[in-house]
Design a protein around this motif. Structure first.
Motif, PDB file in Angstrom:
ATOM      1  N   LEU A   1       0.861  -1.177   0.000  1.00 49.80           N
ATOM      2  CA  LEU A   1       0.000   0.000   0.000  1.00 49.80           C
ATOM      3  C   LEU A   1       0.896   1.225   0.000  1.00 49.80           C
ATOM      4  O   LEU A   1       1.870   1.289   0.771  1.00 49.80           O
ATOM      5  CB  LEU A   1      -0.900   0.014   1.244  1.00 49.80           C
ATOM      6  CG  LEU A   1      -1.862  -1.161   1.414  1.00 49.80           C
ATOM      7  CD1 LEU A   1      -2.553  -1.089   2.775  1.00 49.80           C
ATOM      8  CD2 LEU A   1      -2.901  -1.169   0.305  1.00 49.80           C
ATOM      9  N   ILE A   2       0.591   2.206  -0.842  1.00 44.83           N
ATOM     10  CA  ILE A   2       1.428   3.392  -0.978  1.00 44.83           C
ATOM     11  C   ILE A   2       0.546   4.634  -0.921  1.00 44.83           C
ATOM     12  O   ILE A   2      -0.402   4.783  -1.704  1.00 44.83           O
ATOM     13  CB  ILE A   2       2.253   3.342  -2.277  1.00 44.83           C
ATOM     14  CG1 ILE A   2       3.231   2.159  -2.197  1.00 44.83           C
ATOM     15  CG2 ILE A   2       2.992   4.652  -2.513  1.00 44.83           C
ATOM     16  CD1 ILE A   2       4.104   1.989  -3.413  1.00 44.83           C
ATOM     17  N   ARG A   3       0.875   5.510   0.018  1.00 43.97           N
ATOM     18  CA  ARG A   3       0.046   6.694   0.259  1.00 43.97           C
ATOM     19  C   ARG A   3      -0.045   7.583  -0.971  1.00 43.97           C
ATOM     20  O   ARG A   3      -1.117   8.052  -1.335  1.00 43.97           O
ATOM     21  CB  ARG A   3       0.637   7.477   1.436  1.00 43.97           C
ATOM     22  CG  ARG A   3      -0.107   8.767   1.777  1.00 43.97           C
ATOM     23  CD  ARG A   3       0.555   9.482   2.937  1.00 43.97           C
ATOM     24  NE  ARG A   3       0.539   8.644   4.120  1.00 43.97           N
ATOM     25  CZ  ARG A   3      -0.487   8.568   4.976  1.00 43.97           C
ATOM     26  NH1 ARG A   3      -1.580   9.306   4.766  1.00 43.97           N
ATOM     27  NH2 ARG A   3      -0.433   7.784   6.020  1.00 43.97           N
ATOM     28  N   ASP A   4       1.080   7.811  -1.621  1.00 42.24           N
ATOM     29  CA  ASP A   4       1.129   8.723  -2.771  1.00 42.24           C
ATOM     30  C   ASP A   4       0.913   7.911  -4.050  1.00 42.24           C
ATOM     31  O   ASP A   4       1.859   7.392  -4.657  1.00 42.24           O
ATOM     32  CB  ASP A   4       2.487   9.434  -2.803  1.00 42.24           C
ATOM     33  CG  ASP A   4       2.567  10.517  -3.866  1.00 42.24           C
ATOM     34  OD1 ASP A   4       1.732  10.513  -4.795  1.00 42.24           O
ATOM     35  OD2 ASP A   4       3.485  11.355  -3.785  1.00 42.24           O
ATOM     36  N   ALA A   5      -0.335   7.810  -4.475  1.00 48.49           N
ATOM     37  CA  ALA A   5      -0.662   7.006  -5.652  1.00 48.49           C
ATOM     38  C   ALA A   5       0.000   7.558  -6.910  1.00 48.49           C
ATOM     39  O   ALA A   5       0.389   6.802  -7.810  1.00 48.49           O
ATOM     40  CB  ALA A   5      -2.178   6.947  -5.837  1.00 48.49           C
ATOM     41  N   LYS A   6       0.141   8.860  -6.991  1.00 42.06           N
ATOM     42  CA  LYS A   6       0.765   9.471  -8.163  1.00 42.06           C
ATOM     43  C   LYS A   6       2.231   9.048  -8.270  1.00 42.06           C
ATOM     44  O   LYS A   6       2.715   8.684  -9.353  1.00 42.06           O
ATOM     45  CB  LYS A   6       0.656  10.992  -8.088  1.00 42.06           C
ATOM     46  CG  LYS A   6       1.246  11.740  -9.280  1.00 42.06           C
ATOM     47  CD  LYS A   6       0.953  13.240  -9.170  1.00 42.06           C
ATOM     48  CE  LYS A   6       1.520  14.010 -10.360  1.00 42.06           C
ATOM     49  NZ  LYS A   6       2.996  14.054 -10.314  1.00 42.06           N
ATOM     50  N   ALA A   7       2.950   9.080  -7.155  1.00 47.74           N
ATOM     51  CA  ALA A   7       4.355   8.661  -7.157  1.00 47.74           C
ATOM     52  C   ALA A   7       4.473   7.179  -7.487  1.00 47.74           C
ATOM     53  O   ALA A   7       5.388   6.760  -8.219  1.00 47.74           O
ATOM     54  CB  ALA A   7       4.994   8.957  -5.813  1.00 47.74           C
ATOM     55  N   HIS A   8       3.550   6.391  -6.963  1.00 44.74           N
ATOM     56  CA  HIS A   8       3.544   4.952  -7.254  1.00 44.74           C
ATOM     57  C   HIS A   8       3.388   4.730  -8.759  1.00 44.74           C
ATOM     58  O   HIS A   8       4.141   3.957  -9.374  1.00 44.74           O
ATOM     59  CB  HIS A   8       2.392   4.299  -6.479  1.00 44.74           C
ATOM     60  CG  HIS A   8       2.381   2.807  -6.520  1.00 44.74           C
ATOM     61  ND1 HIS A   8       1.358   2.057  -5.971  1.00 44.74           N
ATOM     62  CD2 HIS A   8       3.244   1.904  -7.051  1.00 44.74           C
ATOM     63  CE1 HIS A   8       1.616   0.782  -6.162  1.00 44.74           C
ATOM     64  NE2 HIS A   8       2.747   0.655  -6.814  1.00 44.74           N
ATOM     65  N   TYR A   9       2.453   5.423  -9.355  1.00 45.39           N
ATOM     66  CA  TYR A   9       2.207   5.309 -10.793  1.00 45.39           C
ATOM     67  C   TYR A   9       3.426   5.762 -11.602  1.00 45.39           C
ATOM     68  O   TYR A   9       3.861   5.085 -12.538  1.00 45.39           O
ATOM     69  CB  TYR A   9       0.976   6.121 -11.164  1.00 45.39           C
ATOM     70  CG  TYR A   9       0.697   6.192 -12.650  1.00 45.39           C
ATOM     71  CD1 TYR A   9      -0.019   5.177 -13.286  1.00 45.39           C
ATOM     72  CD2 TYR A   9       1.155   7.259 -13.417  1.00 45.39           C
ATOM     73  CE1 TYR A   9      -0.272   5.234 -14.650  1.00 45.39           C
ATOM     74  CE2 TYR A   9       0.908   7.324 -14.769  1.00 45.39           C
ATOM     75  CZ  TYR A   9       0.196   6.311 -15.388  1.00 45.39           C
ATOM     76  OH  TYR A   9      -0.042   6.362 -16.736  1.00 45.39           O
ATOM     77  N   GLU A  10       3.985   6.903 -11.235  1.00 43.14           N
ATOM     78  CA  GLU A  10       5.117   7.449 -11.978  1.00 43.14           C
ATOM     79  C   GLU A  10       6.325   6.517 -11.937  1.00 43.14           C
ATOM     80  O   GLU A  10       7.130   6.480 -12.876  1.00 43.14           O
ATOM     81  CB  GLU A  10       5.508   8.816 -11.413  1.00 43.14           C
ATOM     82  CG  GLU A  10       4.505   9.919 -11.702  1.00 43.14           C
ATOM     83  CD  GLU A  10       4.859  11.211 -10.991  1.00 43.14           C
ATOM     84  OE1 GLU A  10       5.741  11.170 -10.088  1.00 43.14           O
ATOM     85  OE2 GLU A  10       4.251  12.245 -11.320  1.00 43.14           O
ATOM     86  N   THR A  11       6.465   5.755 -10.857  1.00 41.03           N
ATOM     87  CA  THR A  11       7.611   4.866 -10.709  1.00 41.03           C
ATOM     88  C   THR A  11       7.577   3.718 -11.701  1.00 41.03           C
ATOM     89  O   THR A  11       8.622   3.295 -12.216  1.00 41.03           O
ATOM     90  CB  THR A  11       7.673   4.314  -9.272  1.00 41.03           C
ATOM     91  OG1 THR A  11       7.740   5.406  -8.345  1.00 41.03           O
ATOM     92  CG2 THR A  11       8.881   3.413  -9.068  1.00 41.03           C
TER      93      THR A  11
END
Length: 489
Positions: free
Chosen positions: A316-326
């Protein structure tokens, strides 16, 4: 009129015959689980069964009934033993019958849960939402089911690396954009964190091993001092991993305190709750575990204390945008569409390295729907109470020594005898192997302060107190026989 060409298929020529094999397999599988209370915890695979499997690559077809009989006779009886109540080694859940049903139906559906518009994707979203709910992460956080916490940790640290690197680390590489990044985890942290640093090009030396206190929890003062030292050396601290339920002893780090340090220092705060996620469902331990709600990422397993069949974990990752960008980067042949099969969002391949992903969510969903959170919580409470019971039994027996207090569901102790440290360590290793080979119980060993411990991890829904009594009786009997010289060293 031209005769239609007969094209090959892998479907059976006789569906009724294959149906009979499936029915037999289901009956055998359920009997395997139903009989788990009455069989030895582990049986060493015999040489004859190993030999039965080693053959040249098959060139021609073998009837399914014959293939199944080989499995039934030579594979099914010789598993690792974690379906049985006296399995205490490592941290293995026992699975559950309803979860098996979910696994079976997932195989029938044969979905690739990398993306597109189908119900397997929807059900993974449901499971991720449930997990955000009970961990306390916000609804806008992202999540991805994985093979386990080891892979989940790689994804979490990769996202942390993306956020904290000086540039586009995915394009420029760690040597350029990730230069000087260092992270922190305790000396009791799971090895998957160091492996993640290795796989992500950060290097194991970039992961600082923070000392622990007498309770084997991360020393917060030491963490702060190490961060300051690294900053003074021109390095860039970027993340800290805290643990809820260490593998050695079940210790729970000071999640609130470490989280506060991480946020004050601008670090990514990761929580490894592989099996310790169960602490959230324990009245006695929830207060220590609940501050994980402030984490940037959380990783845990369903196949441990949630009793889902292997394998199933989640990040689970709080920052969904950062998760996606990675991880995002689909080619044109994987483009989304507003309509049709390619329409579903999100595509889970944008949140991890795998395009081909199995339908893990179904066995998780079957387990949680069939037993409910209350049912899982009852097992967690039982196992924690059993750890206290075993701890008290060990403390009351002069021939046994408790090596670490039971902080969650793990008890570490040893058999004591009048011999030097090296001989005593070997004696306890031998006792554990004797227990396993006799089929009495399957604990594991670990080393605490240079002393070999008999490590009992209680994460099995079938374990009963009588199984723990049998374990202790076996330890005492085998220890006495070995010290008397009646068992060959």
């Amino acid at each position: 009129m031209e005769t239609p060409m007969r094209e090959p298929t892998l479907d059976p020529a006789d569906w009724s015959a294959l149906r009979a094999v499936f029915h037999q397999a289901v009956d055998d599988g359920l009997a395997h689980l139903q009989g788990a209370l009455d069989t030895p915890v582990w049986v060493a695979p015999p040489g004859s069964s190993k030999s039965a499997l080693y053959e040249p690559l098959p060139r021609t077809a073998t009837p399914a009934a014959e293939v199944y009989e080989t499995f039934r006779n030579h594979v099914l009886p010789y598993g690792v033993g974690n379906v049985r109540p006296a399995f205490y080694g490592w941290v293995h859940g026992a699975g559950n019958a309803e979860g098996v049903l979910g696994e079976l139906m997932a195989a029938f559906m044969n979905c690739n849960v990398g993306g597109r518009a189908h119900m397997a994707n929807e059900l993974e979203r449901v499971v991720v939402d449930w997990c955000k709910d009970f961990t306390g992460l916000p609804a806008e956080a992202s999540g991805l089911l994985t093979s386990g916490t080891s892979m989940a940790t790689v994804l979490a640290i990769a996202t942390a690396r993306h956020v904290h690197a000086d540039g586009d680390v995915g394009r420029e590489g760690v040597a350029v954009a990730g230069r000087g990044l260092v992270g922190y985890a305790s000396t009791e942290a799971h090895s998957c964190i160091a492996k993640a640093f290795d796989l992500l090009g950060l290097g194991r030396n970039a992961l600082r091993a923070v000392p622990v206190n007498t309770a084997r929890e991360m020393d917060s003062a030491a963490l702060e001092a190490m961060i300051a030292t690294d900053r003074a050396a021109g390095l860039k601290p970027f993340m800290v991993a805290a643990t809820v339920g260490t593998v050695n002893t079940g210790a729970i780090d000071d999640i609130a305190g470490i989280g506060a340090i991480a946020h004050r220092e601008g670090l990514w705060f990761h929580v490894d709750a592989a099996f310790g996620i169960g602490a959230l469902f324990s009245d006695a331990h929830k207060a220590k575990a609940a501050p994980m709600a402030r984490a940037e990422s959380i990783a845990f397993d369903f196949h441990k204390w949630f009793q889902v069949p292997y394998d199933a974990g989640i990040v689970l990752i709080r920052d969904a945008k950062a998760h996606y960008e990675t991880f995002a980067g689909r080619k044109e042949y994987l483009a989304s569409s507003e309509r049709g099969l390619a329409a579903g969002e999100p595509w889970y391949c944008d949140y991890g390295p795998e395009l081909s992903r199995t339908f893990r969510a179904l066995k998780v969903w079957f387990t949680l729907k069939s037993h409910g959170v209350d049912g899982i919580s009852a097992i967690i409470a039982k196992n924690i109470a059993q750890a206290r019971y075993l701890e008290d039994k060990v403390a009351a027996e002069p021939r046994l020594e408790l090596l670490s207090p039971a902080s969650l569901n793990i008890v570490c102790f040893r058999y004591v005898a009048p011999c030097d440290t090296a001989a005593l360590n070997q004696l306890n290793k031998d006792i554990v192997a004797d227990l396993q080979e006799a089929g009495i119980a399957a604990p594991s060993t670990t080393t605490l302060n240079g002393r070999t411990a008999i490590r009992v991890c209680l994460a099995n829904h079938r374990t009963r107190r009588q199984d723990l009594d049998a374990l202790l009786a076996g330890v005492l009997e085998l220890g006495a026989r070995r010290t008397a010289g009646s068992v060959a060293a």
